[in-house]
Scaffold this motif. Sequence first.
Motif, PDB file in Angstrom:
ATOM      1  N   THR A  98       0.865  -1.177   0.000  1.00 55.64           N
ATOM      2  CA  THR A  98       0.000   0.000   0.000  1.00 55.64           C
ATOM      3  C   THR A  98       0.908   1.236   0.000  1.00 55.64           C
ATOM      4  O   THR A  98       2.093   1.124   0.357  1.00 55.64           O
ATOM      5  N   GLU A 107      -6.905   5.891   0.027  1.00 54.21           N
ATOM      6  CA  GLU A 107      -5.959   5.255  -0.907  1.00 54.21           C
ATOM      7  C   GLU A 107      -4.647   4.868  -0.238  1.00 54.21           C
ATOM      8  O   GLU A 107      -3.928   4.012  -0.741  1.00 54.21           O
ATOM      9  N   LEU A 108      -4.343   5.513   0.894  1.00 51.53           N
ATOM     10  CA  LEU A 108      -3.071   5.197   1.571  1.00 51.53           C
ATOM     11  C   LEU A 108      -3.007   3.741   2.005  1.00 51.53           C
ATOM     12  O   LEU A 108      -1.923   3.197   2.192  1.00 51.53           O
ATOM     13  N   GLU A 109      -4.167   3.125   2.196  1.00 45.28           N
ATOM     14  CA  GLU A 109      -4.181   1.734   2.674  1.00 45.28           C
ATOM     15  C   GLU A 109      -4.611   0.743   1.588  1.00 45.28           C
ATOM     16  O   GLU A 109      -4.905  -0.397   1.884  1.00 45.28           O
ATOM     17  N   GLU A 110      -4.699   1.204   0.341  1.00 45.26           N
ATOM     18  CA  GLU A 110      -5.047   0.286  -0.747  1.00 45.26           C
ATOM     19  C   GLU A 110      -3.763  -0.143  -1.465  1.00 45.26           C
ATOM     20  O   GLU A 110      -2.862   0.675  -1.633  1.00 45.26           O
ATOM     21  N   PRO A 111      -3.692  -1.397  -1.918  1.00 42.81           N
ATOM     22  CA  PRO A 111      -2.491  -1.804  -2.662  1.00 42.81           C
ATOM     23  C   PRO A 111      -2.262  -0.909  -3.879  1.00 42.81           C
ATOM     24  O   PRO A 111      -3.230  -0.530  -4.555  1.00 42.81           O
ATOM     25  N   THR A 150      -3.939  -1.417  -7.216  1.00 40.26           N
ATOM     26  CA  THR A 150      -5.352  -1.119  -7.442  1.00 40.26           C
ATOM     27  C   THR A 150      -5.597   0.379  -7.684  1.00 40.26           C
ATOM     28  O   THR A 150      -6.733   0.778  -7.898  1.00 40.26           O
TER      29      THR A 150
END
Lengths: 554, 174
Positions: B7, B42-46, B49
Motif C-alpha cells: 500500500t 488510498e493510503l491503505e489500498e495496494p 489497485t
Amino acid sequence: MSWREAVRISNVAFTELSLQAVFAFRQGNVLPADRAKDLVARSRRRVVQSKVVISAVLALVTLGAAAFIRQKSLNPEILSAVPSGLFQSAILTGLLSLDIALLWWTGVQMVPTLISSGVLPTLEPLPLDARTVRRVATLLYLRLFDLPALTVLILTPAAVGLALGPLAGAAVVPGAVVAVVFALALSLLTGRFFLHRVQGSRGGGGRSFVRWAYLVLWLVPAFGMFAFITAAPAFLRALAAMAVQGPSPASTLLAAAFPFSFAVLPAIVAGGVGSTSIFSSTTVLALVGALAVYGALASWAVVWLTSSVRSLLFLSDRGRVDALPASASVRPSGVAWAVLVKDMRIASRTPGYAFLVLLPILDAAALGLLTYATPTSNPVAASLALGAVTTAALLATFFGPAFFAIEVVAYSYGRSLPLSNRSILFGKVALISFMYLLGASLILGLALLRFFEPLTFAGFILAELPAVIGAAFLELGLLFRWAERRGLAITNLYTGAWFALAVSIPGLAMVGLPPLLFEVTQSVGVAVGLAVMAVVAALELGVGSVVAFGRGAS
Amino acid sequence: MLYEALTPREFLEFVASVRRMDAATATRRLESYSEAFRLGPELEEPIATLSNGTRQKVLIIAALLHAPPLLVLDEPLNSLDPRSVRIMKDVLQRYVASGGRGVLFSTHTMEVAEQLCHRVGILDRGALRGEGTLAALRARVEAGDASLEEIFLRLTEQDVGVRAAVDSLDDASV
C-alpha cells in the motif's frame, strides 16, 4: 459470431496469457532479448509442459488407485476387516478428493494470472458482440484446466473400468464430472476472494492474518497426497469399525458425504449394496438424496461458472477504493529490517513469493506432524533433533536465493533509492534465518509432545543457526559478486536464473556439514557432537561473512 | 514500476526507512502531503489497485518525503488532475524559493517548463541542443517573443518538418 470465431480469438488471448504467465513482464520482469516469435513459442511450450506435469500426477494417482482396488495390498491387517465394496469406495473417495485438490490447486495459481493479465478487457474496444466475448471468456477459463480435466474425465472411468469392470467404470463418471465442476467453481470462487481480500487487501489490522491464512490454504492442496497417505489408515480403521457395526447413523452420514456418495456407486455396481455392509433402506435414501443435491449443486455451478467467468475476467486489478479512513502514520525502522518487512508484506499479497516462505515452513510442519503421528519403539531425542534441524536448514537454504526475485518487482524504482547491497543482503539473510527457526521450532515443538527434551532440541537449533546464516551469506555473497562481474544489476537475475540455483549447492553443503560431523562424533557423546557441530557452524559463518563482506564484495 | 503489492503507506514507510528518517518527521510530512494531494483511503489500498494519477502522487510524495537538497523528477505532472497539477507547481516553486535547494525535472510539456523553470535544457535524441534561461534561448534562436515550443522546434531543427507533416495529413484527409 460463431463458436469458431470465439475459439480463434481465445487462441490469441491464450497465447498472450501464456507469455505473461511465463515471463511475468507486467510485474516488472525483464524479457529475454530473444525474437518475439521464439519467446511466444517458449511460453506456449512451458504452459503445455506444466499441464502435462499436472496431468501426469493425476494419471499416476488414478492408476495407483485402480491398482490398490485390484490388489488390496495397502495393509492386509486393516483390509481384512473392511468389506471389499467399502474398501473400493474408500479408495475412490480419496481419488476424487485428490482430483479436486490438484485441479483446484492448478486453478488457484492460474486464475489470478488470468485476471491480472487483462487479456479480455483488451477485447472490449473491438467490434465483438457480448455473446462472443462470453464464449471467449469461458473457453479461456476452460483452457487453464483442459488437459488435467480431460485426464480426470477419461482416465478415471477407464482405470476403474479395468479394475472393477466396464459398468463400474461408467458408474464413476458422475463422480469425475462433479469433481471437475466443483474444482473449477472453487478455483473461480477463491480467485475472486484472492483479488479482493489478498491481492487487493488493505493494509494493517487483522487483514494480514486473512492474507496469510488464504496463502496457507493456497498451498494446502499441494499437500493433498501427503494428507491422503497420512489419513488413509485411520479412515480405513474407522470404516472397519463401521462395517462391524452395520448400518448406523454414522454410515448414513458417510453415504451422504461428498465425494463418498459418488465413490460408492462403482462399488455398488460391481458387488451390490451388500458388498459395503453399511447400507440399510435409510442409508440408500440418504445416498439418493445426497446424489440429487450434489447433482443439482453441480448443475447450478455450471450455470454460475458460465455467467461469472466473464464478469470476473473483466474485473480490473485496479478496483474501487473503499472510503475507509486511513492513517498517515509511519514507523521507519532499520534498513535491513525494512527490507524484511517489505518482503513479507509483498509475499502476503503475492502467492509466488508466499510459496517461497510458506513451503519450507509447511514442509517442516508436515514433517513434525508425521513425527508426532508415527510411533517409534526406541526414541532418541538427539537423532530426532538432528533430523529436524537438518531438514529445516536445507529447506530454508535451498529457497534463499529465490528471494531476490522480489527485488526485481520494482527494480527501476528500487535502484533510485540509497539501498546498499549490504542492507538488502542482511534483510534476505534475516528472512532465511526466520524461516529456519520457525521450521525447526515447528518440527521440534510437535516432537516435544512425544519426547519432552526442550534443552536438547534448543541446543541443536542454536548450534545449526550460524551455519544457516553463513550459508545465506555465502549464497547471496556469491550472487552479488557474480552480478557485479557480469555488469548486471543484482536484482536483474532473470537473465541468469541458473546461477541463483547454482549458488544453493555450496549453501546446502555448508548447512549439511555440521549435522554430518555430529553423526561422526556423537559416539563420543552427544555433548561433544553438539559442540563440534556448533564450532564448525561458527567457522562456516566466518567463511560466509568473508564471501559476503570481504575483499571484492560489492 | 512501484512495489505494486504494497500500500502507499507501507511503501512510504519503506522509503522513509531507507532514507533513515525519524518517525515524527516522516509522519508529519506524509500527513501534510497526503492531505494536500487528497490521498485519504488510498493510503491503505495496494498500489496495484490505484489509478495512474494516484500512483504519480505516491511517487511525488516519496520523492519529497526526505526533503532532498536536489529534487530530481521525471515527468512529475503526468496523469495528475488539474488541482494536483496546480499544487505540484506551487510545491516545486516554493521548494526552490525556500533556499538552498533545487529541482531538476524532465517534461515534454513546454508550457510547464516555460512557466516553472529558471533554466531550461533542450534534449533531442540524447544530445543537449541548448541550455540556459528562457531569455538566453530566445536570443540564441533570434526570436524575442518565441515560446519555448518554438525554441525547441528551431533548436532541434524540426520546425520545417512539423509543417510538412501537418501538410501531408491535410492531403491524406482529402
